[in-house]
Design an enzyme around this catalytic site. Structure first.
Site, short mmCIF file in Angstrom:
data_model
loop_
_atom_site.label_atom_id
_atom_site.label_comp_id
_atom_site.label_asym_id
_atom_site.label_seq_id
_atom_site.Cartn_x
_atom_site.Cartn_y
_atom_site.Cartn_z
N GLY A 199 0.80 -1.21 0.00
CA GLY A 199 0.00 0.00 0.00
C GLY A 199 0.83 1.27 0.00
O GLY A 199 0.30 2.36 0.13
N HIS A 232 -4.17 15.58 2.64
CA HIS A 232 -3.61 14.56 3.53
C HIS A 232 -2.85 15.21 4.67
O HIS A 232 -2.56 16.41 4.64
CB HIS A 232 -2.65 13.63 2.76
N SER A 258 -3.24 1.71 -4.51
CA SER A 258 -2.99 3.08 -4.08
C SER A 258 -3.82 3.42 -2.86
O SER A 258 -3.50 4.35 -2.12
CB SER A 258 -3.31 4.06 -5.22
N PHE A 271 -6.39 1.01 -0.01
CA PHE A 271 -7.05 -0.26 0.29
C PHE A 271 -8.40 -0.08 0.98
O PHE A 271 -9.06 -1.07 1.30
CB PHE A 271 -6.13 -1.14 1.14
N LYS A 316 2.69 12.93 5.02
CA LYS A 316 2.66 12.20 3.74
C LYS A 316 3.76 12.73 2.84
O LYS A 316 3.88 13.93 2.61
CB LYS A 316 1.30 12.34 3.07
#
Length: 232
Positions: A71, A131, A97, A99, A135
């Site tokens: 992932g 996000h 990309s 789940f 990230k």
């Protein structure tokens, strides 16, 4: 099921808790500088690490006949190489990309809407993803998957973070503290706007989906996606 966790950050810890709740065992918790010692005891590996580690993690698993669910995003320039390695080793590999079960439904909705909007040239499409500040990649892998879904079903040919040309989809990537992931697709005309949106409330959905994918992958051979796992 014995699981190797490749990447033991915030996501890895949530995956661990959900896997244990579902009756599985964790045989390896690998952080960035740890070895792969113990991976041979795993029935399957789940990778949520960093872009620079993903290829090494996937390769290690495929070379040792360990099914791998990945992932991690931001490494897809090497995706075809990993597919080739998986096929050459008769291995088992799922990359996603995202789940989250809801996001994978959202992917399908996005493609269906793109088909419907393709001949309505008065609408311009754009995207936004938000996000958390930790990230590392931008735009997100989920945003890229959404953009590619639109491109597959329209006259658009590319996406960009900059000012778009006529055939490019503009993606605005925002980083805001404590946001698990929000993705929006906009179709704007002079008279109205259509918006579809997915908002993650926590990491739980990503973690649960990855464990479900790992459960599904064990015993199978080949390269798969969440569409295969969910039968959509």
């Amino acid at each position: 099921m014995k699981i190797a966790l490749l990447g033991y950050g915030k996501m890895g810890k949530v995956i661990e808790r959900i896997a244990l709740e579902r009756g599985h065992t964790i045989v390896l918790k690998k952080s960035s500088n740890d070895s792969f010692e113990g991976i041979q005891n795993a029935d399957v590996a789940i990778d949520f690490s960093v872009p620079d580690s993903a290829v090494a993690h996937i390769s290690e698993c495929l070379n040792n006949n360990i099914p791998i669910v990945c992932g991690t995003t931001g490494w897809l320039n090497d995706y075809d190489k990993m597919v080739e390695l998986c096929n050459s080793k008769n291995g088992s590999f799922i990359y996603g990309s995202n789940f989250s079960l809801g996001v994978n439904i959202f992917f399908e909705l996005n493609e269906y809407l793109a088909k419907m909007m393709n001949n309505l040239k008065q609408y311009n499409v754009s995207m936004e993803e938000i996000h958390h500040t930790q990230k590392l990649d931008a735009p997100s892998g989920t945003a890229i998957s959404l953009a590619n879904g639109i491109i597959k079903n329209s006259a658009f040919t590319n996406w960009t973070l900059e000012n778009p040309t006529e055939n490019e989809i503009h993606i605005e990537a925002k980083r805001i503290e404590n946001v698990p992931g929000t993705h929006s697709v906009f179709y704007d005309s002079e008279v109205d706007q259509i918006e579809i949106k997915h908002t993650a409330h926590s990491r739980e959905g990503f973690a649960l989906g990855s464990v479900i994918a790992a459960e599904w992958l064990v015993g199978k051979k080949g390269v798969f996606t969440m569409k295969d796992v969910l039968g959509i």
